[in-house]
Design a protein around this motif. Structure first.
Motif, PDB file in Angstrom:
ATOM      1  N   ASP A   1     -12.658  14.519 -10.804  1.00 61.06           N
ATOM      2  CA  ASP A   1     -13.246  13.324 -10.061  1.00 61.06           C
ATOM      3  C   ASP A   1     -14.484  14.102  -8.723  1.00 61.06           C
ATOM      4  OD1 ASP A   1     -12.028  12.390  -8.600  1.00 61.06           O
ATOM      5  OD2 ASP A   1     -11.399  10.712  -9.750  1.00 61.06           O
ATOM      6  N   TYR A   2     -15.237  14.165  -9.105  1.00 57.82           N
ATOM      7  CA  TYR A   2     -15.508  13.963  -7.344  1.00 57.82           C
ATOM      8  C   TYR A   2     -14.884  14.386  -6.005  1.00 57.82           C
ATOM      9  CZ  TYR A   2     -19.928  14.091  -9.958  1.00 57.82           C
ATOM     10  OH  TYR A   2     -20.699  14.150 -10.885  1.00 57.82           O
ATOM     11  N   ALA A   3     -14.576  13.036  -6.240  1.00 59.28           N
ATOM     12  CA  ALA A   3     -13.541  13.141  -4.794  1.00 59.28           C
ATOM     13  C   ALA A   3     -12.148  14.246  -4.836  1.00 59.28           C
ATOM     14  CB  ALA A   3     -12.652  11.457  -4.892  1.00 59.28           C
TER      15      ALA A   3
ATOM     16  N   THR B   1     -21.315  16.962  -0.445  1.00 58.94           N
ATOM     17  CA  THR B   1     -21.684  18.766  -0.914  1.00 58.94           C
ATOM     18  C   THR B   1     -21.351  18.910  -2.305  1.00 58.94           C
ATOM     19  OG1 THR B   1     -21.792  19.322   1.287  1.00 58.94           O
ATOM     20  CG2 THR B   1     -21.050  21.067  -0.218  1.00 58.94           C
ATOM     21  N   VAL B   2     -20.140  18.650  -2.880  1.00 60.43           N
ATOM     22  CA  VAL B   2     -19.589  18.746  -4.205  1.00 60.43           C
ATOM     23  C   VAL B   2     -21.248  17.990  -5.050  1.00 60.43           C
ATOM     24  CG1 VAL B   2     -17.686  17.906  -6.054  1.00 60.43           C
ATOM     25  CG2 VAL B   2     -17.522  18.288  -3.380  1.00 60.43           C
ATOM     26  N   LYS B   3     -21.364  16.713  -4.960  1.00 58.47           N
ATOM     27  CA  LYS B   3     -22.429  16.430  -6.558  1.00 58.47           C
ATOM     28  C   LYS B   3     -23.600  16.864  -6.256  1.00 58.47           C
ATOM     29  CE  LYS B   3     -20.625  11.950  -5.928  1.00 58.47           C
ATOM     30  NZ  LYS B   3     -21.262   9.971  -5.278  1.00 58.47           N
ATOM     31  N   SER B   4     -24.169  17.352  -4.925  1.00 60.02           N
ATOM     32  CA  SER B   4     -24.951  18.076  -4.699  1.00 60.02           C
ATOM     33  C   SER B   4     -24.858  19.954  -5.710  1.00 60.02           C
ATOM     34  CB  SER B   4     -25.624  18.600  -3.191  1.00 60.02           C
ATOM     35  OG  SER B   4     -26.500  19.097  -2.763  1.00 60.02           O
TER      36      SER B   4
ATOM     37  N   THR C   1     -16.640  24.086 -12.700  1.00 58.79           N
ATOM     38  CA  THR C   1     -15.447  24.403 -12.960  1.00 58.79           C
ATOM     39  C   THR C   1     -14.386  23.247 -13.047  1.00 58.79           C
ATOM     40  OG1 THR C   1     -16.005  27.043 -13.022  1.00 58.79           O
ATOM     41  CG2 THR C   1     -13.799  26.367 -13.555  1.00 58.79           C
ATOM     42  N   LEU C   2     -13.910  23.066 -11.265  1.00 60.90           N
ATOM     43  CA  LEU C   2     -12.883  21.484 -11.444  1.00 60.90           C
ATOM     44  C   LEU C   2     -13.510  20.080 -12.289  1.00 60.90           C
ATOM     45  CD1 LEU C   2     -12.187  22.512  -7.990  1.00 60.90           C
ATOM     46  CD2 LEU C   2     -10.596  22.130  -9.621  1.00 60.90           C
ATOM     47  N   ARG C   3     -15.014  20.518 -12.384  1.00 64.90           N
ATOM     48  CA  ARG C   3     -15.076  19.198 -12.396  1.00 64.90           C
ATOM     49  C   ARG C   3     -15.528  18.776 -14.578  1.00 64.90           C
ATOM     50  NH1 ARG C   3     -14.870  13.961 -13.141  1.00 64.90           N
ATOM     51  NH2 ARG C   3     -17.463  13.409 -14.423  1.00 64.90           N
ATOM     52  N   GLU C   4     -15.805  20.282 -15.423  1.00 68.85           N
ATOM     53  CA  GLU C   4     -15.893  20.130 -16.761  1.00 68.85           C
ATOM     54  C   GLU C   4     -15.159  20.401 -17.196  1.00 68.85           C
ATOM     55  OE1 GLU C   4     -18.349  18.622 -18.035  1.00 68.85           O
ATOM     56  OE2 GLU C   4     -19.773  19.050 -15.906  1.00 68.85           O
TER      57      GLU C   4
END
Length: 157
Positions: free
Chosen positions: A118-120, A132-135, A110-113
């Motif tokens: 961004d991941y950071a 962990t976020v990327k995973s 949800t935070l990404r899309e």
């Protein structure tokens, strides 16, 4: 408030549903005002505000027994009634698919899309390591793709 309200509302609507989003947004800005003295400036204000929003969403979801099936924002202007109905069905299936994810995967996706972080930034908001976020996002996307494929949703829908 004017600058951040649209992003807060989008995130709340995608998490708790459009019907409850207004209440969550109100709670977010009240909590932000009360908690502003705790903001240390170690992260961006928007990152802190996303965390406040996610906390308010989690609180709202705990008050309810089930996730909403109307959890995604309505399209800006549907082209036709038939197309609008198809889009509503896809949104409903996507909301159902999101409900099958772990809370951590759902939050990261949800935070990404939806929020466009961004991941950071997601790492800063959630307190999870960057890897962990990327995973979580990769696994969440894979789980969504599998669920939607089993539900008969095609990429061109």
């Amino acid at each position: 408030m004017r600058r951040h309200a649209p992003a807060v509302h989008r995130l709340a609507a995608s998490t708790v549903g459009p019907g409850a989003a207004d209440d969550v947004v109100q709670e977010v800005f009240i909590a932000a005002h009360r908690g502003l003295k705790t903001f240390r400036g170690e992260a961006q204000f928007s990152t802190w505000l996303h965390r406040v929003t996610l906390n308010a969403c989690a609180h709202a979801l705990r008050r309810r027994t089930a996730l909403p099936l109307d959890g995604l924002p309505e399209p800006a202007a549907p082209h036709s009634p038939a197309r609008a109905g198809e889009q509503a069905q896809v949104r409903e299936r996507l909301a159902q698919a999101l409900a099958t994810l772990s809370p951590e995967q759902r939050e990261a996706l949800t935070l990404r899309e939806i929020a466009g972080l961004d991941y950071a930034e997601i790492s800063a908001v959630t307190g999870a390591e960057l890897g962990t976020v990327k995973s979580r996002i990769a696994r969440g996307r894979a789980a969504l793709r599998a669920w939607l494929t089993r539900a008969g949703v095609r990429a061109d829908d």
